[in-house]
Design a protein around this motif. Structure first.
Motif, PDB file in Angstrom:
ATOM      1  N   ILE A   7       0.867  -1.102   0.049  1.00 37.04           N
ATOM      2  CA  ILE A   7       0.009  -0.078   0.252  1.00 37.04           C
ATOM      3  C   ILE A   7       0.837   1.318  -0.126  1.00 37.04           C
ATOM      4  O   ILE A   7       0.509   2.179  -0.718  1.00 37.04           O
ATOM      5  CB  ILE A   7      -0.884  -0.047   1.209  1.00 37.04           C
ATOM      6  N   PHE A   8       1.867   1.312   0.918  1.00 37.18           N
ATOM      7  CA  PHE A   8       2.970   2.481   0.887  1.00 37.18           C
ATOM      8  C   PHE A   8       3.704   2.535  -0.436  1.00 37.18           C
ATOM      9  O   PHE A   8       3.753   3.682  -1.001  1.00 37.18           O
ATOM     10  CB  PHE A   8       3.624   2.417   2.100  1.00 37.18           C
ATOM     11  N   ALA A   9       3.758   1.719  -1.017  1.00 41.08           N
ATOM     12  CA  ALA A   9       4.841   1.381  -2.498  1.00 41.08           C
ATOM     13  C   ALA A   9       3.613   2.023  -3.495  1.00 41.08           C
ATOM     14  O   ALA A   9       4.264   3.024  -4.190  1.00 41.08           O
ATOM     15  CB  ALA A   9       4.836   0.170  -2.701  1.00 41.08           C
ATOM     16  N   VAL A  10       2.553   1.828  -3.547  1.00 43.07           N
ATOM     17  CA  VAL A  10       1.424   2.219  -4.340  1.00 43.07           C
ATOM     18  C   VAL A  10       1.214   3.831  -4.235  1.00 43.07           C
ATOM     19  O   VAL A  10       1.321   4.534  -5.057  1.00 43.07           O
ATOM     20  CB  VAL A  10       0.279   1.479  -4.368  1.00 43.07           C
ATOM     21  N   VAL A  11       0.958   4.267  -2.967  1.00 45.95           N
ATOM     22  CA  VAL A  11       1.091   5.526  -2.627  1.00 45.95           C
ATOM     23  C   VAL A  11       2.244   6.364  -2.930  1.00 45.95           C
ATOM     24  O   VAL A  11       2.221   7.299  -3.482  1.00 45.95           O
ATOM     25  CB  VAL A  11       0.798   5.945  -1.017  1.00 45.95           C
ATOM     26  N   ALA A  12       3.364   5.873  -2.822  1.00 47.06           N
ATOM     27  CA  ALA A  12       4.670   6.442  -3.271  1.00 47.06           C
ATOM     28  C   ALA A  12       4.555   6.688  -4.655  1.00 47.06           C
ATOM     29  O   ALA A  12       5.095   7.923  -5.409  1.00 47.06           O
ATOM     30  CB  ALA A  12       6.104   5.719  -2.822  1.00 47.06           C
ATOM     31  N   LEU A  14       2.079   6.843  -6.780  1.00 48.26           N
ATOM     32  CA  LEU A  14       1.099   7.800  -7.149  1.00 48.26           C
ATOM     33  C   LEU A  14       1.588   9.412  -6.687  1.00 48.26           C
ATOM     34  O   LEU A  14       1.318  10.286  -7.502  1.00 48.26           O
ATOM     35  CB  LEU A  14      -0.197   7.384  -6.313  1.00 48.26           C
ATOM     36  N   CYS A  15       2.203   9.455  -5.498  1.00 48.23           N
ATOM     37  CA  CYS A  15       2.833  10.804  -5.255  1.00 48.23           C
ATOM     38  C   CYS A  15       3.915  11.193  -6.296  1.00 48.23           C
ATOM     39  O   CYS A  15       3.819  12.335  -6.596  1.00 48.23           O
ATOM     40  CB  CYS A  15       3.402  10.734  -3.820  1.00 48.23           C
ATOM     41  N   GLY A  16       4.590  10.256  -6.758  1.00 41.88           N
ATOM     42  CA  GLY A  16       5.458  10.545  -7.727  1.00 41.88           C
ATOM     43  C   GLY A  16       4.929  10.825  -8.910  1.00 41.88           C
ATOM     44  O   GLY A  16       5.613  11.776  -9.750  1.00 41.88           O
ATOM     45  N   LEU A  17       3.880  10.342  -9.296  1.00 45.68           N
ATOM     46  CA  LEU A  17       3.352  10.573 -10.573  1.00 45.68           C
ATOM     47  C   LEU A  17       2.631  12.082 -10.591  1.00 45.68           C
ATOM     48  O   LEU A  17       2.602  12.785 -11.456  1.00 45.68           O
ATOM     49  CB  LEU A  17       2.062   9.583 -10.798  1.00 45.68           C
ATOM     50  N   PHE A  18       2.021  12.431  -9.552  1.00 44.03           N
ATOM     51  CA  PHE A  18       1.589  13.656  -9.386  1.00 44.03           C
ATOM     52  C   PHE A  18       2.597  14.684  -8.926  1.00 44.03           C
ATOM     53  O   PHE A  18       2.118  16.031  -8.594  1.00 44.03           O
ATOM     54  CB  PHE A  18       0.332  13.835  -8.405  1.00 44.03           C
ATOM     55  N   GLY A  19       3.758  14.413  -8.519  1.00 40.58           N
ATOM     56  CA  GLY A  19       4.798  15.410  -8.294  1.00 40.58           C
ATOM     57  C   GLY A  19       5.148  15.717  -6.863  1.00 40.58           C
ATOM     58  O   GLY A  19       5.832  16.774  -6.816  1.00 40.58           O
ATOM     59  N   PHE A  27       7.010   7.929   1.721  1.00 39.44           N
ATOM     60  CA  PHE A  27       6.306   6.873   1.740  1.00 39.44           C
ATOM     61  C   PHE A  27       7.224   5.457   1.080  1.00 39.44           C
ATOM     62  O   PHE A  27       6.886   4.371   1.523  1.00 39.44           O
ATOM     63  CB  PHE A  27       5.116   6.993   0.550  1.00 39.44           C
ATOM     64  N   ALA A  28       8.073   5.849   0.249  1.00 37.26           N
ATOM     65  CA  ALA A  28       9.088   4.830  -0.320  1.00 37.26           C
ATOM     66  C   ALA A  28       9.749   4.186   0.926  1.00 37.26           C
ATOM     67  O   ALA A  28      10.200   3.029   0.742  1.00 37.26           O
ATOM     68  CB  ALA A  28       9.531   5.488  -1.360  1.00 37.26           C
ATOM     69  N   THR A  29      10.309   5.165   1.812  1.00 41.97           N
ATOM     70  CA  THR A  29      11.275   4.665   2.737  1.00 41.97           C
ATOM     71  C   THR A  29      10.245   3.686   3.690  1.00 41.97           C
ATOM     72  O   THR A  29      11.032   2.596   4.003  1.00 41.97           O
ATOM     73  CB  THR A  29      11.919   5.974   3.680  1.00 41.97           C
ATOM     74  N   ILE A  30       9.045   4.315   3.947  1.00 43.91           N
ATOM     75  CA  ILE A  30       8.243   3.412   5.005  1.00 43.91           C
ATOM     76  C   ILE A  30       7.977   2.031   4.284  1.00 43.91           C
ATOM     77  O   ILE A  30       8.135   0.850   4.881  1.00 43.91           O
ATOM     78  CB  ILE A  30       6.856   4.185   5.292  1.00 43.91           C
ATOM     79  N   ALA A  31       7.737   2.126   3.023  1.00 42.68           N
ATOM     80  CA  ALA A  31       7.663   0.874   2.257  1.00 42.68           C
ATOM     81  C   ALA A  31       8.909   0.060   2.441  1.00 42.68           C
ATOM     82  O   ALA A  31       8.572  -1.294   2.516  1.00 42.68           O
ATOM     83  CB  ALA A  31       7.097   1.069   0.884  1.00 42.68           C
ATOM     84  N   LYS A  32       9.856   0.591   2.231  1.00 46.12           N
ATOM     85  CA  LYS A  32      11.027  -0.344   2.374  1.00 46.12           C
ATOM     86  C   LYS A  32      11.314  -0.955   3.624  1.00 46.12           C
ATOM     87  O   LYS A  32      11.686  -2.273   3.867  1.00 46.12           O
ATOM     88  CB  LYS A  32      12.389   0.533   1.991  1.00 46.12           C
ATOM     89  N   ILE A  33      11.225  -0.106   4.710  1.00 50.14           N
ATOM     90  CA  ILE A  33      11.324  -0.609   5.913  1.00 50.14           C
ATOM     91  C   ILE A  33      10.114  -1.633   6.262  1.00 50.14           C
ATOM     92  O   ILE A  33      10.641  -2.906   6.987  1.00 50.14           O
ATOM     93  CB  ILE A  33      11.228   0.461   7.052  1.00 50.14           C
TER      94      ILE A  33
END
Length: 55
Positions: A7-12, A14-19, A27-33
């Motif tokens: 979920i956090f990876a998908v949100v990351a 989407l955030c990257g897609l929208f800038g 979110f990417a760091t949380i997903a990695k952890i």
């Protein structure tokens, strides 16, 4: 836990897609952890299952 990592990876993504690069990195760091913790827990349970199966 793996579900939350995805979920956090998908949100990351989407955030990257929208800038929103700041939020993306958080979110990417949380997903990695969370993914790392899930892998460690999986390996612990795998070792326990293999050691109990030998008995």
């Amino acid at each position: 836990m793996l579900k939350w990592a995805l979920i956090f990876a998908v949100v990351a993504l989407l955030c990257g897609l929208f800038g929103f690069t700041g939020a993306e990195s958080v979110f990417a760091t949380i997903a990695k952890i969370l993914f790392g913790i899930a892998i460690v827990v999986f390996l612990i349970f795998l070792v326990l299952a293999l050691s109990l199966a030998r008995r």
